[in-house]
Design a protein around this motif. Structure first.
Motif, PDB file in Angstrom:
ATOM      1  N   ILE A   7      40.366  41.032  37.260  1.00  0.00           N
ATOM      2  CA  ILE A   7      40.161  41.685  35.970  1.00  0.00           C
ATOM      3  C   ILE A   7      39.128  40.921  35.146  1.00  0.00           C
ATOM      4  O   ILE A   7      38.300  41.523  34.479  1.00  0.00           O
ATOM      5  N   GLU A   8      39.149  39.601  35.213  1.00  0.00           N
ATOM      6  CA  GLU A   8      38.163  38.810  34.482  1.00  0.00           C
ATOM      7  C   GLU A   8      36.744  39.043  34.990  1.00  0.00           C
ATOM      8  O   GLU A   8      35.780  38.793  34.272  1.00  0.00           O
ATOM      9  N   LYS A   9      36.617  39.539  36.220  1.00  0.00           N
ATOM     10  CA  LYS A   9      35.303  39.818  36.797  1.00  0.00           C
ATOM     11  C   LYS A   9      34.772  41.202  36.412  1.00  0.00           C
ATOM     12  O   LYS A   9      33.619  41.516  36.683  1.00  0.00           O
ATOM     13  N   LEU A  10      35.612  42.030  35.803  1.00  0.00           N
ATOM     14  CA  LEU A  10      35.201  43.378  35.402  1.00  0.00           C
ATOM     15  C   LEU A  10      34.237  43.312  34.218  1.00  0.00           C
ATOM     16  O   LEU A  10      34.239  42.336  33.465  1.00  0.00           O
ATOM     17  N   PRO A  11      33.447  44.365  34.022  1.00  0.00           N
ATOM     18  CA  PRO A  11      32.568  44.411  32.839  1.00  0.00           C
ATOM     19  C   PRO A  11      33.389  44.288  31.551  1.00  0.00           C
ATOM     20  O   PRO A  11      34.547  44.714  31.482  1.00  0.00           O
ATOM     21  N   LEU A  12      32.776  43.720  30.539  1.00  0.00           N
ATOM     22  CA  LEU A  12      33.452  43.480  29.268  1.00  0.00           C
ATOM     23  C   LEU A  12      34.062  44.758  28.682  1.00  0.00           C
ATOM     24  O   LEU A  12      35.189  44.736  28.186  1.00  0.00           O
ATOM     25  N   ALA A  13      33.355  45.860  28.766  1.00  0.00           N
ATOM     26  CA  ALA A  13      33.874  47.123  28.203  1.00  0.00           C
ATOM     27  C   ALA A  13      35.173  47.542  28.896  1.00  0.00           C
ATOM     28  O   ALA A  13      36.109  48.022  28.235  1.00  0.00           O
ATOM     29  N   VAL A  14      35.247  47.336  30.194  1.00  0.00           N
ATOM     30  CA  VAL A  14      36.459  47.692  30.945  1.00  0.00           C
ATOM     31  C   VAL A  14      37.593  46.747  30.553  1.00  0.00           C
ATOM     32  O   VAL A  14      38.726  47.181  30.317  1.00  0.00           O
ATOM     33  N   ARG A  15      37.303  45.460  30.463  1.00  0.00           N
ATOM     34  CA  ARG A  15      38.331  44.483  30.064  1.00  0.00           C
ATOM     35  C   ARG A  15      38.841  44.780  28.654  1.00  0.00           C
ATOM     36  O   ARG A  15      40.047  44.696  28.407  1.00  0.00           O
ATOM     37  N   ASN A  16      37.933  45.120  27.761  1.00  0.00           N
ATOM     38  CA  ASN A  16      38.354  45.447  26.393  1.00  0.00           C
ATOM     39  C   ASN A  16      39.274  46.662  26.385  1.00  0.00           C
ATOM     40  O   ASN A  16      40.245  46.704  25.622  1.00  0.00           O
ATOM     41  N   LYS A  20      43.167  46.660  25.084  1.00  0.00           N
ATOM     42  CA  LYS A  20      43.663  47.621  24.095  1.00  0.00           C
ATOM     43  C   LYS A  20      44.862  48.387  24.646  1.00  0.00           C
ATOM     44  O   LYS A  20      45.866  48.580  23.970  1.00  0.00           O
ATOM     45  N   ARG A  21      44.751  48.806  25.895  1.00  0.00           N
ATOM     46  CA  ARG A  21      45.837  49.563  26.526  1.00  0.00           C
ATOM     47  C   ARG A  21      47.100  48.719  26.637  1.00  0.00           C
ATOM     48  O   ARG A  21      48.206  49.199  26.405  1.00  0.00           O
ATOM     49  N   LEU A  22      46.939  47.439  26.982  1.00  0.00           N
ATOM     50  CA  LEU A  22      48.094  46.547  27.070  1.00  0.00           C
ATOM     51  C   LEU A  22      48.787  46.411  25.718  1.00  0.00           C
ATOM     52  O   LEU A  22      50.016  46.509  25.627  1.00  0.00           O
ATOM     53  N   VAL A  23      48.011  46.209  24.675  1.00  0.00           N
ATOM     54  CA  VAL A  23      48.580  46.054  23.336  1.00  0.00           C
ATOM     55  C   VAL A  23      49.228  47.365  22.887  1.00  0.00           C
ATOM     56  O   VAL A  23      50.359  47.369  22.400  1.00  0.00           O
ATOM     57  N   ASP A  24      48.521  48.485  23.078  1.00  0.00           N
ATOM     58  CA  ASP A  24      49.050  49.788  22.647  1.00  0.00           C
ATOM     59  C   ASP A  24      50.346  50.146  23.359  1.00  0.00           C
ATOM     60  O   ASP A  24      51.206  50.812  22.790  1.00  0.00           O
ATOM     61  N   SER A  25      50.495  49.716  24.614  1.00  0.00           N
ATOM     62  CA  SER A  25      51.694  50.048  25.393  1.00  0.00           C
ATOM     63  C   SER A  25      52.761  48.958  25.291  1.00  0.00           C
ATOM     64  O   SER A  25      53.769  49.020  25.995  1.00  0.00           O
ATOM     65  N   ASP A  29      52.804  49.266  30.628  1.00  0.00           N
ATOM     66  CA  ASP A  29      52.295  50.306  31.534  1.00  0.00           C
ATOM     67  C   ASP A  29      51.409  49.753  32.644  1.00  0.00           C
ATOM     68  O   ASP A  29      50.351  50.293  32.946  1.00  0.00           O
ATOM     69  N   TYR A  30      51.839  48.674  33.277  1.00  0.00           N
ATOM     70  CA  TYR A  30      51.000  48.014  34.284  1.00  0.00           C
ATOM     71  C   TYR A  30      50.643  48.947  35.447  1.00  0.00           C
ATOM     72  O   TYR A  30      49.496  48.977  35.882  1.00  0.00           O
ATOM     73  N   ALA A  31      51.604  49.701  35.926  1.00  0.00           N
ATOM     74  CA  ALA A  31      51.344  50.596  37.063  1.00  0.00           C
ATOM     75  C   ALA A  31      50.345  51.680  36.680  1.00  0.00           C
ATOM     76  O   ALA A  31      49.439  51.998  37.461  1.00  0.00           O
ATOM     77  N   GLU A  32      50.476  52.230  35.510  1.00  0.00           N
ATOM     78  CA  GLU A  32      49.560  53.281  35.049  1.00  0.00           C
ATOM     79  C   GLU A  32      48.151  52.720  34.849  1.00  0.00           C
ATOM     80  O   GLU A  32      47.168  53.358  35.219  1.00  0.00           O
ATOM     81  N   ILE A  33      48.059  51.537  34.281  1.00  0.00           N
ATOM     82  CA  ILE A  33      46.744  50.907  34.090  1.00  0.00           C
ATOM     83  C   ILE A  33      46.090  50.649  35.441  1.00  0.00           C
ATOM     84  O   ILE A  33      44.911  50.949  35.637  1.00  0.00           O
ATOM     85  N   ALA A  34      46.859  50.121  36.393  1.00  0.00           N
ATOM     86  CA  ALA A  34      46.323  49.866  37.735  1.00  0.00           C
ATOM     87  C   ALA A  34      45.885  51.163  38.399  1.00  0.00           C
ATOM     88  O   ALA A  34      44.836  51.215  39.059  1.00  0.00           O
TER      89      ALA A  34
END
Length: 65
Positions: A7-16, A20-25, A29-34
Motif C-alpha cells: 500500500i505504501e508503494k501505491l500512488p499518493l492519490a490512491v493511498r489518500n 479516507k475510506r479507513l477513517v470513514d468506515s 471495511d478491510y475486505a471491501e477496500i481490498a
C-alpha cells in the motif's frame, strides 16, 4: 528491515483514498477496500489492508470511539 507495504508503494492519490475510506468506515471495511483495490488492478490482500490500517491508526493517533 522488513519490506515496504504494498500500500505504501501505491500512488499518493490512491493511498489518500484508502486513508479516507479507513477513517470513514471506522477501520472496519478491510475486505471491501481490498476488493475495490483488486478491481482497479492492485493486487493487495485484505490482510495487507488491515496491517496498513493498524499502522495508519497508530501513526495518526486515531482512536476507536
Amino acid at each position: 528491515m522488513p519490506p515496504r507495504s504494498k500500500i505504501e508503494k501505491l500512488p499518493l492519490a490512491v493511498r489518500n483514498a484508502i486513508d479516507k475510506r479507513l477513517v470513514d468506515s471506522n477501520f472496519s471495511d478491510y475486505a471491501e477496500i481490498a476488493s475495490e483495490l483488486y478491481k482497479s488492478g492492485h493486487r493487495i490482500s485484505k490482510s495487507a489492508v488491515h496491517r496498513y490500517g493498524l499502522f495508519f491508526q497508530a501513526e495518526d493517533g486515531i482512536r476507536d470511539s
